[in-house]
Design an enzyme around this catalytic site. Structure first.
Site, PDB file in Angstrom:
ATOM      1  N   ASP A  29       0.714  -1.309  -0.005  1.00 39.78           N
ATOM      2  CA  ASP A  29       0.090  -0.022  -0.125  1.00 39.78           C
ATOM      3  C   ASP A  29       0.784   1.310  -0.044  1.00 39.78           C
ATOM      4  O   ASP A  29       0.482   2.249   0.807  1.00 39.78           O
ATOM      5  CB  ASP A  29      -0.953   0.059   1.227  1.00 39.78           C
ATOM      6  CG  ASP A  29      -2.248  -1.132   1.188  1.00 39.78           C
ATOM      7  OD1 ASP A  29      -1.997  -1.996   0.337  1.00 39.78           O
ATOM      8  OD2 ASP A  29      -2.810  -1.059   2.194  1.00 39.78           O
ATOM      9  N   GLU A  77      -4.625  -0.948  -1.410  1.00 44.03           N
ATOM     10  CA  GLU A  77      -6.030  -0.696  -0.731  1.00 44.03           C
ATOM     11  C   GLU A  77      -6.889  -0.108  -1.486  1.00 44.03           C
ATOM     12  O   GLU A  77      -6.698   0.935  -2.280  1.00 44.03           O
ATOM     13  CB  GLU A  77      -5.957  -0.427   0.585  1.00 44.03           C
ATOM     14  CG  GLU A  77      -7.367  -0.505   1.315  1.00 44.03           C
ATOM     15  CD  GLU A  77      -7.141  -0.056   2.981  1.00 44.03           C
ATOM     16  OE1 GLU A  77      -6.149   0.322   3.403  1.00 44.03           O
ATOM     17  OE2 GLU A  77      -8.558   0.063   3.599  1.00 44.03           O
ATOM     18  N   LYS A 134      -6.653  -4.789  -3.145  1.00 43.60           N
ATOM     19  CA  LYS A 134      -7.126  -5.532  -2.002  1.00 43.60           C
ATOM     20  C   LYS A 134      -8.317  -4.670  -1.266  1.00 43.60           C
ATOM     21  O   LYS A 134      -7.962  -3.542  -0.944  1.00 43.60           O
ATOM     22  CB  LYS A 134      -6.121  -6.019  -1.058  1.00 43.60           C
ATOM     23  CG  LYS A 134      -5.443  -4.745  -0.461  1.00 43.60           C
ATOM     24  CD  LYS A 134      -4.290  -5.384   0.414  1.00 43.60           C
ATOM     25  CE  LYS A 134      -3.360  -4.414   1.271  1.00 43.60           C
ATOM     26  NZ  LYS A 134      -4.298  -3.590   2.196  1.00 43.60           N
ATOM     27  N   LYS A 137      -7.456  -5.079   4.845  1.00 42.30           N
ATOM     28  CA  LYS A 137      -6.292  -4.606   5.445  1.00 42.30           C
ATOM     29  C   LYS A 137      -5.471  -5.773   5.044  1.00 42.30           C
ATOM     30  O   LYS A 137      -4.140  -5.212   4.744  1.00 42.30           O
ATOM     31  CB  LYS A 137      -6.389  -4.421   6.851  1.00 42.30           C
ATOM     32  CG  LYS A 137      -7.485  -3.372   7.294  1.00 42.30           C
ATOM     33  CD  LYS A 137      -7.373  -2.081   6.424  1.00 42.30           C
ATOM     34  CE  LYS A 137      -8.285  -1.028   7.008  1.00 42.30           C
ATOM     35  NZ  LYS A 137      -8.194   0.163   5.932  1.00 42.30           N
ATOM     36  N   VAL A 162       3.043   0.387   4.344  1.00 44.39           N
ATOM     37  CA  VAL A 162       2.294   1.049   5.309  1.00 44.39           C
ATOM     38  C   VAL A 162       1.006   0.524   5.532  1.00 44.39           C
ATOM     39  O   VAL A 162       0.391   0.105   4.294  1.00 44.39           O
ATOM     40  CB  VAL A 162       2.453   2.368   4.739  1.00 44.39           C
ATOM     41  CG1 VAL A 162       3.543   3.135   4.898  1.00 44.39           C
ATOM     42  CG2 VAL A 162       1.695   2.796   3.612  1.00 44.39           C
ATOM     43  N   THR A 163       0.472   0.648   6.756  1.00 48.07           N
ATOM     44  CA  THR A 163       1.194   1.046   7.723  1.00 48.07           C
ATOM     45  C   THR A 163       1.559  -0.119   8.688  1.00 48.07           C
ATOM     46  O   THR A 163       0.683  -1.088   8.655  1.00 48.07           O
ATOM     47  CB  THR A 163       0.195   2.042   8.616  1.00 48.07           C
ATOM     48  OG1 THR A 163      -0.981   1.302   8.966  1.00 48.07           O
ATOM     49  CG2 THR A 163      -0.224   3.243   7.803  1.00 48.07           C
ATOM     50  N   CYS A 167      -2.105  -2.428   7.738  1.00 49.94           N
ATOM     51  CA  CYS A 167      -2.270  -3.399   6.751  1.00 49.94           C
ATOM     52  C   CYS A 167      -0.764  -4.127   6.799  1.00 49.94           C
ATOM     53  O   CYS A 167      -0.877  -5.499   6.353  1.00 49.94           O
ATOM     54  CB  CYS A 167      -2.193  -2.567   5.340  1.00 49.94           C
ATOM     55  SG  CYS A 167      -3.941  -1.919   5.078  1.00 49.94           S
ATOM     56  N   GLN A 207       7.936 -13.252  21.526  1.00 52.60           N
ATOM     57  CA  GLN A 207       7.732 -14.693  21.666  1.00 52.60           C
ATOM     58  C   GLN A 207       8.262 -15.456  20.831  1.00 52.60           C
ATOM     59  O   GLN A 207       7.820 -16.545  20.201  1.00 52.60           O
ATOM     60  CB  GLN A 207       6.267 -15.145  21.902  1.00 52.60           C
ATOM     61  CG  GLN A 207       5.313 -14.110  22.702  1.00 52.60           C
ATOM     62  CD  GLN A 207       3.818 -14.443  22.832  1.00 52.60           C
ATOM     63  OE1 GLN A 207       3.665 -15.607  23.153  1.00 52.60           O
ATOM     64  NE2 GLN A 207       2.906 -13.550  22.508  1.00 52.60           N
TER      65      GLN A 207
HETATM   66  C1  C5J Z   1      -3.143   0.746   5.497  1.00 46.93           C
HETATM   67  C2  C5J Z   1      -4.696   1.761   6.478  1.00 46.93           C
HETATM   68  N1  C5J Z   1      -2.513   0.399   4.278  1.00 46.93           N
HETATM   69  N2  C5J Z   1      -4.028   2.266   7.563  1.00 46.93           N
HETATM   70  N3  C5J Z   1      -4.286   1.382   5.388  1.00 46.93           N
HETATM   71  O1  C5J Z   1      -2.586   0.254   6.594  1.00 46.93           O
HETATM   72  O2  C5J Z   1      -6.159   2.104   6.439  1.00 46.93           O
END
Ligand code: C5J
Length: 230
Positions: A29, A77, A134, A137, A162-163, A167, A207
């Site tokens: 993204d 996205e 997509k 997320k 990102v972020t 995502c 972990q």
């Molecule tokens: C992504 C969002 N790409 N933060 N989208 O993380 O809505």
């Protein structure tokens, strides 16, 4: 002699054995509406510099990856223009005045084909690199990503973009449940919220690497350079 030796990448919680030919770069993204100063993210008051610092490390890593001839995949996205793949719960989330599908600074927000939904020019996909649109997320949900990975014999992913906590994390969790080993270069992922970025990384490697491994792109590129010259 092992025909497909792994290369050891310095990582947390322990080194990652990257298997050339079985590892794909997945860039999540890196879209204009999230990263550009005139985009939707900035319009909402977010500090896009927190995301823009990832552009140069991603550019360097993508260039090194392409030089090896390895598979790179990009995601965006976004939704269909008729919004038929946009759940009402997502449309109204946040109760903001402007939401997905409405007119934004770079076209309709998160709608496929609109300028803001596209990938930033610095990291624009090459013609032979798959681009996954997509609706969610996670990059596996309602996409053909897994099918593409299977056709290429991929079992490991280097995940950037990102972020970090949304995502990127969602995709890594989906990938981990499907049996993929995920490595995240920390300088190549970013969040508008530094504390979420830090926590998002910690959650991956905690972990004993419950979801994956964390590294720095310098370690990855250095290891790739060694193969390139051997
Ligand atoms: C992504 C969002 N790409 N933060 N989208 O993380 O809505």
């Amino acid at each position: 002699m092992n025909a497909n030796p792994t290369i050891e990448i310095d990582a947390q919680p322990y080194s990652f054995g990257l298997s050339p030919g079985r590892c794909a770069l997945l860039v999540i993204d890196m879209q204009r509406d999230f990263l550009e100063p005139g985009g939707f993210g900035a319009m909402l008051g977010n500090d896009v510099s927190q995301l823009r610092r990832t552009i140069e490390p991603n550019r360097r890593l993508l260039a090194a990856w392409r030089a090896q001839g390895w598979l790179a995949i990009h995601t965006r996205e976004g939704h269909r223009p008729d919004l038929s793949d946009l759940p009402p719960a997502k449309k109204i989330r946040g109760r903001t005045q402007t939401t997905i599908g409405d007119a934004g600074p770079m076209g309709r927000i998160l709608i496929r084909g609109e300028p803001g939904q596209d990938i930033i020019p610095e990291l624009y996909p090459a013609a032979n690199e798959p681009v996954i649109d997509k609706p969610g997320k996670g990059a596996f949900y309602a996409t053909d990503l897994q099918l593409i990975l299977q056709q290429h014999g991929i079992s490991q992913l280097v995940v950037t973009g990102v972020t970090t906590e949304v995502c990127v994390n969602s995709t890594i969790r989906e990938a981990n449940d499907r049996g993929y080993e995920c490595l995240v270069p920390e300088d190549c992922v970013g969040s508008y919220f530094p504390e979420f970025h830090r926590a998002g990384l910690k959650m991956i490697a905690a972990q004993g690497g419950i979801f994956g491994w964390i590294t720095h792109s310098d370690h990855l590129i250095k290891a790739m350079n060694v193969i390139g010259t051997s």
